[in-house]
Design an enzyme around this catalytic site. Structure first.
Site: not given
Length: 443
Positions: A69, A147, A171
């Site tokens: 990420k 996210s 997330s």
């Protein structure tokens, strides 16, 4: 989706495949239409070199593909958190702790994955770099969840065996559930946050998405630097509970059917499942009425950036961060104390149970076009965003741990089953989830 990491590792040991063959498959998937907008940058040559390294091949991850990420520091790469604000930030001097541990375990890093800007949305839409498309519907472009949007798609589409991400209110688990994969949020303190772009240091958790529960255990062991004791106990040996308050409200028909069918499957296998009220969940609304930890702590971090670069932010992210501007020191200290009391009350209510079972999210992934940037869609966007973290955020406020695994019937849109509990119950949650997955795979 192809075989999981643990199975692929065994196949490499048996000689039926190689790390090099597997990394080429991961690279091909990363370059496919299924991963459009999932990666912000790729490191295919580095991944090939790692897969070819005999030391990596002998390590736990065996030179297999891992995605990162965009909020994690990787030596020589900028950490932009999928924002324009940090687009010209200097490259990191060294790997963050999580990346360093994965590298030492033999990971082949395929690339950095897209995300909701600054990790502040469970929907996964990014107006700057595009939005990855959910991997599970070939006909309708659906949201990936956030996210950790690109991380989820990278795993579900076959580009990575592990998607390194973060979980502040869901997330990891929300995009995992919407994409039909596994996501494990550990107790936050078990993995260091050093070298990450923060959202809310009080709630942020470094964790990962995988293709199976055994893979989730392996990823957690690497990230936490600890061994998870495996239990041979059958599911009937555990006492499980289904909280009724809020978590079962307003479920999509598909999610409701998948959840009830899953409970029936577990009961037929001898699982002891009780319904409990857990009314304390309703207290979270008033507890976080001023915006909660995420608003307060993100505003403290972003305040100076907003003064200079607000126009470069996603307006929806700005709206959520600016809620923190009105939170006083008194409000914040009261929230800290109120959370401690709330955790104590919930822990008391959960005593005697080995794990809770809940739908991870109450809805299936809605179409992207319904939630694209635009003031005319903002109300719907924030409504859906709240739904997507309604169940998952309970665990973050509890300072707990949770694993989501797919529970839908074949041919249906993904629905997630969340197995969860409080602080440092990680080993019990993981062992329960192992037994549950074994039953669901065989049904």
């Amino acid at each position: 989706m192809t075989q999981d990491l643990c199975g692929t590792r065994r196949a490499i040991g048996e000689g039926s495949t190689t790390a090099m063959e597997q990394i080429e498959e991961s690279i091909a998937a990363a370059q496919s239409a299924a991963c459009a907008a999932a990666f912000l940058s790729t490191t295919f040559d580095e991944a090939r070199a790692a897969a070819a390294n005999p030391t990596a091949q002998r390590a736990p991850l065996a030179g297999l593909g891992v995605s990162i990420k965009d909020l994690f520091d990787v030596a020589g790469q900028p950490s932009r958190a999928a924002s324009q604000v940090l687009a010209d930030t200097a490259p990191a001097a060294c790997d963050c702790v999580a990346v360093a541990r994965l590298r030492a375990a033999g990971a082949a890093f395929v690339g950095r994955t897209n995300m909701s800007e600054f990790a502040f949305s469970a929907v996964g839409i990014n107006p700057h770099y595009g939005t990855p498309v959910n991997a599970c519907d070939p006909e309708i472009a659906r949201i990936p969840g956030g996210s950790s949007s690109g991380a989820a798609v990278s795993v579900a589409a076959g580009a990575a065996f592990i998607g390194l991400g973060s979980d502040t209110g869901g997330s990891i688990r929300t995009p995992a559930a919407l994409n039909g994969i596994v996501g494990f949020k550990s107790t936050a303190r078990l993995v260091p946050l050093d070298g990450t772009v923060p959202l809310s240091p009080t709630l942020d958790t470094v964790c990962a998405m995988t293709r199976s529960v055994p893979d989730a255990i392996l990823a957690h062991e690497i990230l936490s630097g600890r061994v998870v004791p495996h239990s041979a106990a059958p599911l009937a040996a555990y006492r499980l509970a289904v909280p009724q308050t809020l978590m079962l409200d307003g479920l999509d028909l598909g999610v409701a059917r998948a959840f009830e069918d899953t409970l029936d499957t577990l009961r037929r296998a001898g699982a002891r499942i009780e319904s409990i009220a857990l009314p304390e969940i309703r207290d979270l609304g008033s507890l976080q009425s001023t915006g909660g930890f995420a608003a307060a702590e993100s505003y403290a971090w972003h305040r100076e950036w907003l003064e200079r670069r607000e126009a470069d932010y996603d307006p929806r992210v700005v709206a959520r961060i600016r809620r923190g501007a009105s939170i006083t020191a008194e409000n914040y200290i009261e929230l800290v104390h109120a959370r401690r009391g709330w955790i104590t009350a919930v822990e008391m209510a959960l005593q005697g149970f080995d794990a809770m079972l809940s739908p991870t999210v109450p809805i299936v992934a809605p179409p992207i076009e319904d939630l694209l940037p635009g003031a005319e869609r903002d109300e719907q966007f924030f409504r859906i965003n709240a739904l997507l973290v309604r169940n998952t955020s309970v665990v973050n406020m509890l300072d707990g741990c949770a694993l989501t695994l797919p529970c839908q019937a074949p041919g249906e849109l993904p629905a997630g089953l969340m197995v969860w509990h409080g602080t440092l119950r990680d080993d019990k949650v993981l062992n329960v989830a192992l037994r549950v997955e074994e039953l669901l795979v065989c049904r």
